[in-house]
Scaffold this motif. Structure first.
Motif, PDB file in Angstrom:
ATOM      1  N   ILE A 139       0.830  -0.994   0.189  1.00  0.00           N
ATOM      2  CA  ILE A 139       0.179   0.082   0.087  1.00  0.00           C
ATOM      3  C   ILE A 139       0.894   1.353  -0.142  1.00  0.00           C
ATOM      4  O   ILE A 139       1.537   1.343   1.047  1.00  0.00           O
ATOM      5  N   GLY A 140       1.069   1.978  -1.292  1.00  0.00           N
ATOM      6  CA  GLY A 140       1.703   3.070  -1.203  1.00  0.00           C
ATOM      7  C   GLY A 140       1.085   4.341  -1.061  1.00  0.00           C
ATOM      8  O   GLY A 140       0.042   4.489  -0.184  1.00  0.00           O
ATOM      9  N   SER A 141       1.188   5.406  -2.010  1.00  0.00           N
ATOM     10  CA  SER A 141       0.290   6.544  -1.503  1.00  0.00           C
ATOM     11  C   SER A 141       0.939   7.666  -3.012  1.00  0.00           C
ATOM     12  O   SER A 141       1.906   7.634  -3.343  1.00  0.00           O
ATOM     13  N   THR A 142      -0.490   8.676  -3.148  1.00  0.00           N
ATOM     14  CA  THR A 142      -0.135   9.529  -4.170  1.00  0.00           C
ATOM     15  C   THR A 142       1.165  10.347  -3.694  1.00  0.00           C
ATOM     16  O   THR A 142       1.651  11.314  -4.317  1.00  0.00           O
ATOM     17  N   VAL A 181      -0.780  -0.528  -4.366  1.00  0.00           N
ATOM     18  CA  VAL A 181      -2.014   0.029  -4.620  1.00  0.00           C
ATOM     19  C   VAL A 181      -1.699   1.603  -3.989  1.00  0.00           C
ATOM     20  O   VAL A 181      -1.038   1.512  -2.801  1.00  0.00           O
ATOM     21  N   SER A 182      -1.690   2.596  -4.895  1.00  0.00           N
ATOM     22  CA  SER A 182      -1.582   3.998  -4.466  1.00  0.00           C
ATOM     23  C   SER A 182      -2.560   4.789  -4.102  1.00  0.00           C
ATOM     24  O   SER A 182      -3.140   5.568  -4.823  1.00  0.00           O
ATOM     25  N   PRO A 183      -3.142   4.815  -2.788  1.00  0.00           N
ATOM     26  CA  PRO A 183      -4.296   5.853  -2.624  1.00  0.00           C
ATOM     27  C   PRO A 183      -4.112   7.068  -2.732  1.00  0.00           C
ATOM     28  O   PRO A 183      -3.012   7.666  -2.421  1.00  0.00           O
ATOM     29  N   GLY A 184      -4.879   8.007  -3.051  1.00  0.00           N
ATOM     30  CA  GLY A 184      -4.892   9.356  -2.906  1.00  0.00           C
ATOM     31  C   GLY A 184      -5.555   9.785  -1.492  1.00  0.00           C
ATOM     32  O   GLY A 184      -5.273   8.875  -0.477  1.00  0.00           O
ATOM     33  N   LEU A 244      -1.126   1.071  -9.272  1.00  0.00           N
ATOM     34  CA  LEU A 244      -2.534   1.540  -9.171  1.00  0.00           C
ATOM     35  C   LEU A 244      -3.016   2.629  -8.394  1.00  0.00           C
ATOM     36  O   LEU A 244      -2.847   2.529  -7.024  1.00  0.00           O
ATOM     37  N   ASN A 245      -3.312   3.707  -8.898  1.00  0.00           N
ATOM     38  CA  ASN A 245      -3.374   4.948  -8.365  1.00  0.00           C
ATOM     39  C   ASN A 245      -4.963   4.939  -7.993  1.00  0.00           C
ATOM     40  O   ASN A 245      -5.727   4.510  -8.865  1.00  0.00           O
ATOM     41  N   VAL A 246      -5.480   4.897  -6.782  1.00  0.00           N
ATOM     42  CA  VAL A 246      -7.008   4.953  -6.228  1.00  0.00           C
ATOM     43  C   VAL A 246      -7.037   6.267  -5.780  1.00  0.00           C
ATOM     44  O   VAL A 246      -7.066   6.635  -4.552  1.00  0.00           O
TER      45      VAL A 246
END
Length: 253
Positions: A139-142, A181-184, A244-246
């Protein structure tokens, strides 16, 4: 277990994104081991999953301790016979501008997000390699693109992208996919807690994010959990090394 069930381990599963991901994977039919340090909250999430008909156990461990992550993986394999899905989600924030950022703030964030993810992946890949099957989802991040006051957090999340692509190359031959997965902006305990620590009204932050989004709302933990579910599933067997940016808007990284 049936042929479609895969054993999952989710770190940072006592609240927020981790809890939502654990609930989703359990709903998908996977036995789920929930890992965190906060015992009462962790046990509450596990009970909720079992009350919904899923299978869940609590595993108390610190992701920044390599020995504890090795023991955690051993316990999961002993309990359910395998470890097929790792979701490395554990994280904290210690926001500050560079001239105010302490050594403790730097190392706490980098060690949790980046080193913790490395320890988790290194421990988890061993049983996955043996079985020639695995799904690792970071789990990443924008914020990896850069965000004011988040030198530590942005650097750690950017590092996760490099780790994702490298492990995808290393582990693909063993049937293991590695994605991120890179959430905003997600409405979660972490983001609300950060706003509170900074003395900022969360509603104002949310309004700013909504104004900049193509989809006019903030993200929800379930949005991230849905993306993780895809990467963890059989349908994503030919997808690896992807970010994948979410975030409710077009990708910038």
């Amino acid at each position: 277990m049936t042929g479609t069930e895969r054993v999952a381990l989710v770190t940072g599963a006592s609240q927020g994104l981790g809890a939502a991901i654990a609930h989703r994977l359990a709903a998908d039919g996977h036995p789920v081991a929930l890992l965190a340090r906060r015992v009462p909250e962790l046990d509450a999430v596990a009970r909720a999953i079992r009350d919904e008909g899923g299978r869940a156990i609590s595993v108390v461990a610190d992701v920044t301790r390599a020995d504890q992550m090795e023991s955690a993986v051993e316990r999961v394999v002993s309990e359910w016979g395998s470890l097929d899905i790792l979701v490395s989600n554990a994280g904290v924030t210690r926001d500050a501008l560079i001239h105010r950022m302490t050594d403790e703030a730097w190392f706490t964030v980098v060690n949790t997000h980046l080193t913790g993810a490395f320890f988790a992946a290194r421990a988890a890949q061993r049983p996955m390699v043996e079985r020639r099957y695995g799904r690792i989802v970071f789990i990443g991040s924008t914020s990896s693109a850069g965000w004011r006051g988040q030198t530590n957090y942005s650097a750690a999340k950017a590092g996760l992208q490099g780790m994702t692509r490298t492990l995808a190359v290393e582990l693909g031959r063993f049937g293991i996919t590695v994605n991120l997965v890179s959430p905003g902006h997600i409405d979660s305990e972490l983001t609300r807690g950060t706003a509170e620590r900074l003395g900022v009204d969360y509603a104002e932050i949310a309004a700013e994010r909504i104004a900049s989004n193509a989809i006019k709302r903030v993200g929800r933990p379930a949005d991230v959990a849905n993306a993780v579910s895809f990467f963890a599933g059989e349908e994503a067997s030919y997808v690896t090394g992807q970010i994948l940016n979410v975030s409710g808007k077009p990708s910038i990284v």
